[in-house]
Design a protein around this motif. Structure first.
Motif, PDB file in Angstrom:
ATOM      1  N   ALA A 147       0.835  -1.200   0.000  1.00 32.27           N
ATOM      2  CA  ALA A 147       0.000   0.000   0.000  1.00 32.27           C
ATOM      3  C   ALA A 147       0.868   1.249   0.000  1.00 32.27           C
ATOM      4  O   ALA A 147       0.590   2.210  -0.733  1.00 32.27           O
ATOM      5  N   TYR A 148       1.930   1.247   0.781  1.00 32.13           N
ATOM      6  CA  TYR A 148       2.845   2.398   0.823  1.00 32.13           C
ATOM      7  C   TYR A 148       3.455   2.642  -0.554  1.00 32.13           C
ATOM      8  O   TYR A 148       3.513   3.767  -1.032  1.00 32.13           O
ATOM      9  N   ARG A 149       3.865   1.578  -1.207  1.00 28.96           N
ATOM     10  CA  ARG A 149       4.441   1.686  -2.553  1.00 28.96           C
ATOM     11  C   ARG A 149       3.426   2.294  -3.526  1.00 28.96           C
ATOM     12  O   ARG A 149       3.762   3.165  -4.324  1.00 28.96           O
ATOM     13  N   GLU A 150       2.183   1.846  -3.441  1.00 28.50           N
ATOM     14  CA  GLU A 150       1.140   2.376  -4.332  1.00 28.50           C
ATOM     15  C   GLU A 150       0.834   3.840  -4.027  1.00 28.50           C
ATOM     16  O   GLU A 150       0.617   4.632  -4.945  1.00 28.50           O
ATOM     17  N   VAL A 205       1.436   9.641  -5.498  1.00 33.44           N
ATOM     18  CA  VAL A 205       2.002  10.960  -5.194  1.00 33.44           C
ATOM     19  C   VAL A 205       2.670  11.537  -6.438  1.00 33.44           C
ATOM     20  O   VAL A 205       2.620  12.741  -6.679  1.00 33.44           O
ATOM     21  N   ARG A 206       3.255  10.686  -7.267  1.00 34.79           N
ATOM     22  CA  ARG A 206       3.912  11.156  -8.494  1.00 34.79           C
ATOM     23  C   ARG A 206       2.928  11.768  -9.485  1.00 34.79           C
ATOM     24  O   ARG A 206       3.328  12.488 -10.390  1.00 34.79           O
ATOM     25  N   ALA A 230       4.396  13.040   0.037  1.00 37.09           N
ATOM     26  CA  ALA A 230       5.328  11.923   0.210  1.00 37.09           C
ATOM     27  C   ALA A 230       5.767  11.835   1.674  1.00 37.09           C
ATOM     28  O   ALA A 230       5.808  10.749   2.264  1.00 37.09           O
ATOM     29  N   LYS A 231       6.071  12.984   2.265  1.00 35.58           N
ATOM     30  CA  LYS A 231       6.474  13.006   3.675  1.00 35.58           C
ATOM     31  C   LYS A 231       5.311  12.600   4.569  1.00 35.58           C
ATOM     32  O   LYS A 231       5.485  11.830   5.516  1.00 35.58           O
TER      33      LYS A 231
END
Length: 86
Positions: free
Chosen positions: A8-11, A16-17, A28-29
């Motif tokens: 989930a964090y990766r997604e 965010v990009r 992102a932070k």
């Protein structure tokens, strides 16, 4: 469900990009801080609730920047097991 948090964090970072360049560092932070705060969560039910909340919040942020969350966050929805829309 153990790797679901990391996936989930990766997604979320991929989403965010898609945001405007000036908003990316903040979100992102923000995402990192939230995922770090809950990384030691043990109960699967609590993790599932947090993942659904991550999806709902991500959808809200995308819509704030006029990005179609339905299309953009499909993979995050699968990882988080979110039901319906946000």
């Amino acid at each position: 469900m153990a790797n679901a948090g990391l996936r989930a964090y990766r997604e979320v970072l991929r989403l965010v990009r898609r945001l405007p360049a000036d908003a990316r560092p903040y979100y992102a932070k923000y995402a990192r801080e939230n995922f770090v705060n809950y990384r030691d969560l043990s109960a699967d039910d609590d993790l599932a609730a947090l993942l659904r909340r991550a999806y709902a919040h991500s959808s809200w942020v995308l819509s704030k920047y006029s990005i179609d969350a339905g299309k953009a966050a499909g993979r995050l929805k699968e990882v988080c097991g979110a039901e319906g829309g946000a």
